[in-house]
Scaffold this motif. Structure first.
Motif, PDB file in Angstrom:
ATOM      1  N   VAL A 304      46.391 -49.949  58.846  1.00 51.31           N
ATOM      2  CA  VAL A 304      47.472 -50.928  58.775  1.00 51.31           C
ATOM      3  C   VAL A 304      48.681 -50.365  59.507  1.00 51.31           C
ATOM      4  N   GLU A 305      49.228 -51.153  60.450  1.00 51.41           N
ATOM      5  CA  GLU A 305      50.295 -50.653  61.309  1.00 51.41           C
ATOM      6  C   GLU A 305      51.699 -51.016  60.823  1.00 51.41           C
ATOM      7  N   HIS A 306      51.820 -51.641  59.686  1.00 55.84           N
ATOM      8  CA  HIS A 306      53.105 -52.233  59.326  1.00 55.84           C
ATOM      9  C   HIS A 306      53.985 -51.305  58.497  1.00 55.84           C
ATOM     10  N   TRP A 307      55.263 -51.685  58.434  1.00 54.32           N
ATOM     11  CA  TRP A 307      56.326 -50.910  57.801  1.00 54.32           C
ATOM     12  C   TRP A 307      55.987 -50.492  56.378  1.00 54.32           C
ATOM     13  N   ALA A 308      55.481 -51.408  55.560  1.00 57.47           N
ATOM     14  CA  ALA A 308      55.230 -51.092  54.153  1.00 57.47           C
ATOM     15  C   ALA A 308      54.186 -50.001  54.010  1.00 57.47           C
ATOM     16  N   ASN A 309      53.239 -49.936  54.925  1.00 60.06           N
ATOM     17  CA  ASN A 309      52.214 -48.905  54.852  1.00 60.06           C
ATOM     18  C   ASN A 309      52.811 -47.525  55.089  1.00 60.06           C
ATOM     19  N   ALA A 310      53.760 -47.429  56.014  1.00 61.59           N
ATOM     20  CA  ALA A 310      54.451 -46.154  56.222  1.00 61.59           C
ATOM     21  C   ALA A 310      55.340 -45.818  55.036  1.00 61.59           C
ATOM     22  N   LEU A 311      56.049 -46.833  54.526  1.00 66.00           N
ATOM     23  CA  LEU A 311      56.964 -46.634  53.400  1.00 66.00           C
ATOM     24  C   LEU A 311      56.233 -46.098  52.171  1.00 66.00           C
ATOM     25  N   ASN A 312      55.057 -46.635  51.890  1.00 68.89           N
ATOM     26  CA  ASN A 312      54.314 -46.255  50.693  1.00 68.89           C
ATOM     27  C   ASN A 312      53.263 -45.180  50.948  1.00 68.89           C
ATOM     28  N   GLY A 313      52.725 -45.163  52.156  1.00 65.43           N
ATOM     29  CA  GLY A 313      51.679 -44.194  52.467  1.00 65.43           C
ATOM     30  C   GLY A 313      52.193 -42.765  52.561  1.00 65.43           C
TER      31      GLY A 313
END
Length: 419
Positions: A304-313
């Protein structure tokens, strides 16, 4: 006070990397934390690059994850402008471009993704843009402002999220916009054809021209600047600038060279990690765009390339690095702003994976929720457009796996919570 009993190195100073470093400290890790990034900017969030910052609605300072002094205050070593050139897994060390070697006990790869390159004649011309980094957005914004003042023309290669958001920004500046897209609708690969007409109408109502079913084959220029783009069906589109928005690829070169397992193309092609975000090397973890995660909820790998994935991942990976029990099962989420609409998408429903789309509300008034359902009427994903405070309910529907009759799902008189 930091002691040197352990060192955790994070490669990639974006949102995922910064949030991982923050979480290591919040969880009580007292060893060295080294955050390495090839850009010279402190870690920042990327959504604004095609949204608020591009339209000048968001100040530059709002993009950054933390103010610069925060890192020193939390004893996080920032090494910016320092590309990593190699990983020695046996020695547990990473090598930087200047020859520096950093040893690690745990390593997190948060190297993100990079725009897909367009390989056509004329791609080297001065008016051709990609959009991934802060300076890309600043350069593109200056171009859009000039095009708007001079009635200039922007040609967008690709009608994905980046292409549509930039189209909206460009029209806001007054530039003329043409979008060339090989698929029959915008966002065909992300949403399928059912919602394509909605986005086509949204942009055409604002003066955007679409050329579907075509591919850019050459960019024509003079004195180093763009004049036009040519497509494979023989058309020519006058343009003073071109933005390439044909997708992104995970930056896996370091992982490949180090011999880490890489997911298949069908699984997103990123670094293969389990639900705890651990790679095939138990000392190496991955998070954000570059990670292809064995997702407990969907029973398959997802990248998943989206912002929330970076924020939570990033935080999930940090906890896993510290030996905590982690099962990263977040429902994928992203958002977009285009003109006077805002939308949020939750779930995963690739074209071919769902049976039908159900609309609750009035798409004509641009206030609705679309649901993608499987053949057993399970909700795979939902997208709310100008309907707010429903993400939690939509994600609960996705997570529940319950069959829901389409007529009940479409009925706005039935609260989502009752489903």
């Amino acid at each position: 006070m930091v002691d040197a009993h352990e060192t955790h190195v994070i490669v990639g100073a974006g949102l995922a990397g910064a949030k991982a470093a923050e979480t290591l400290r919040a969880e009580g890790f007292t060893g060295r934390v080294i955050l390495v990034g090839e850009e010279r900017e402190p870690p920042y969030e990327r959504p604004g690059l095609s949204k608020g910052y591009l339209t000048a609605a968001t100040p530059r300072s709002d993009l950054f994850v933390h103010e610069s002094p925060w890192y020193a205050a939390h004893e996080i070593e920032l090494r910016l402008g320092s590309p990593v050139t190699g990983i020695d897994r046996e020695a547990r060390a990473v090598r930087l471009g200047d020859g520096t070697v950093l040893t690690y006990d745990r390593l997190l790869l948060a190297t993100g993704s990079a725009p897909c390159a367009l390989d056509v004649p004329g791609i080297e011309l001065g008016g051709v843009h990609y959009l991934r980094r802060l300076h890309d957005s600043e350069r593109l914004r200056a171009t859009l402002q000039t095009l708007g003042r001079e009635n200039g023309r922007l040609l967008l290669v690709g009608a994905g999220w980046i292409g549509l958001e930039v189209a909206a920004a460009a029209r806001g500046y007054g530039a003329e916009v043409t979008v060339v897209e090989p698929q029959p609708t915008p966002l065909f690969g992300a949403l399928g054809p059912e919602l394509g007409g909605f986005f086509t109408d949204l942009h055409q109502d604002r003066g955007v021209r679409f050329h579907f079913g075509a591919t850019v084959t050459a960019i024509e220029g003079e004195d180093g600047m763009v004049l036009a783009a040519h497509t494979d069906d023989g058309d020519e589109h006058p343009a003073h600038a071109v933005l390439v928005g044909t997708g992104a690829l995970p930056q896996t070169a370091l992982a490949v060279e180090a011999g880490l397992e890489i997911a298949s193309a069908e699984e997103g092609g990123g670094i293969a990690v389990d639900a705890s975000l651990r790679s095939s090397d138990p000392a190496v973890f991955a998070a954000g765009d570059v990670a292809s995660v064995e997702h407990p909820l969907f029973g398959r790998r997802l990248r998943v390339e989206h912002w929330a994935n970076a924020l939570n991942g990033g935080p999930a990976a940090a906890r896993s690095m510290l030996g905590r029990e982690v099962a990263y099962d977040r429902v994928p989420y992203f958002f977009s702003d285009q003109y006077d609409i805002g939308l949020e998408y939750s779930g995963y429903a690739a074209p071919g994976s769902y049976d039908h789309v159900v609309v609750r509300g009035d798409a004509g008034k641009r206030e609705f929720i679309a649901f993608w359902q499987g053949p057993d009427n399970r909700v795979l994903a939902g997208m709310n457009v100008n309907v707010w405070d429903v993400v939690g309910a939509v994600q609960q529907l996705v997570r529940s796996g319950r069959p829901i009759a389409p007529d009940r799902l479409a009925d706005p008189s039935i609260p989502l919570a009752d489903l």
